[in-house]
Design a protein around this motif. Structure first.
Motif, PDB file in Angstrom:
ATOM      1  N   LEU A 199      62.602  80.137  48.260  1.00  0.00           N
ATOM      2  CA  LEU A 199      63.996  79.872  47.916  1.00  0.00           C
ATOM      3  C   LEU A 199      64.329  78.386  48.096  1.00  0.00           C
ATOM      4  N   MET A 200      63.800  77.769  49.135  1.00  0.00           N
ATOM      5  CA  MET A 200      64.028  76.333  49.328  1.00  0.00           C
ATOM      6  C   MET A 200      63.449  75.527  48.174  1.00  0.00           C
ATOM      7  N   ASP A 201      62.274  75.899  47.692  1.00  0.00           N
ATOM      8  CA  ASP A 201      61.686  75.223  46.536  1.00  0.00           C
ATOM      9  C   ASP A 201      62.570  75.378  45.305  1.00  0.00           C
ATOM     10  N   GLU A 202      63.110  76.577  45.120  1.00  0.00           N
ATOM     11  CA  GLU A 202      63.972  76.843  43.967  1.00  0.00           C
ATOM     12  C   GLU A 202      65.264  76.022  44.054  1.00  0.00           C
ATOM     13  N   GLY A 235      68.772  72.849  41.970  1.00  0.00           N
ATOM     14  CA  GLY A 235      70.032  72.314  42.471  1.00  0.00           C
ATOM     15  C   GLY A 235      71.100  73.349  42.748  1.00  0.00           C
ATOM     16  N   GLU A 236      70.740  74.639  42.753  1.00  0.00           N
ATOM     17  CA  GLU A 236      71.708  75.702  43.017  1.00  0.00           C
ATOM     18  C   GLU A 236      72.050  75.777  44.503  1.00  0.00           C
ATOM     19  N   HIS A 257      71.748  74.465  50.254  1.00  0.00           N
ATOM     20  CA  HIS A 257      71.976  73.604  49.101  1.00  0.00           C
ATOM     21  C   HIS A 257      71.025  72.423  49.148  1.00  0.00           C
ATOM     22  N   PRO A 258      70.820  71.750  48.025  1.00  0.00           N
ATOM     23  CA  PRO A 258      69.904  70.611  48.003  1.00  0.00           C
ATOM     24  C   PRO A 258      70.395  69.489  48.912  1.00  0.00           C
ATOM     25  N   TYR A 259      69.467  68.817  49.524  1.00  0.00           N
ATOM     26  CA  TYR A 259      69.785  67.675  50.384  1.00  0.00           C
ATOM     27  C   TYR A 259      70.143  66.484  49.514  1.00  0.00           C
ATOM     28  N   ARG A 260      71.266  65.866  49.779  1.00  0.00           N
ATOM     29  CA  ARG A 260      71.724  64.742  48.963  1.00  0.00           C
ATOM     30  C   ARG A 260      71.836  63.451  49.761  1.00  0.00           C
ATOM     31  N   GLY A 261      71.564  63.487  51.046  1.00  0.00           N
ATOM     32  CA  GLY A 261      71.702  62.299  51.886  1.00  0.00           C
ATOM     33  C   GLY A 261      70.527  61.356  51.740  1.00  0.00           C
TER      34      GLY A 261
END
Length: 76
Positions: free
Chosen positions: A16-19, A24-25, A40-44
């Motif tokens: 799930l982390m790969d997905e 970007g879901e 959620h995807p890491y954006r930092g």
């Protein structure tokens, strides 16, 4: 947002982390039908220090070589 039960999340966590990273879901993890977490995807940005939250920490001297046999004194 898609949801997933905590027990299923536990079994499929890495996939799930790969997905999430690729699509970007944002996923909501539920426990007993109640939302408890979001994935959620890491954006930092990346940390500029290898010491994480301690950017002013500095290493002085050789941290790998064993210490000399020195008597230690406790600070009062």
């Amino acid at each position: 947002m898609p949801t997933i039960q905590a027990s299923e999340f536990k079994a499929k966590c890495l996939a799930l982390m790969d997905e999430v990273a690729s699509k970007g879901e944002i996923w909501v993890v539920t426990k007993n039908g109640r939302p408890i977490a979001e994935l959620h995807p890491y954006r930092g940005g990346r940390s500029t220090s290898p010491f994480g939250l301690h950017p002013k920490l500095e290493i002085s001297g050789d941290i790998v070589e064993p210490l000399d046999e020195v008597e230690w004194k406790a600070l009062a």
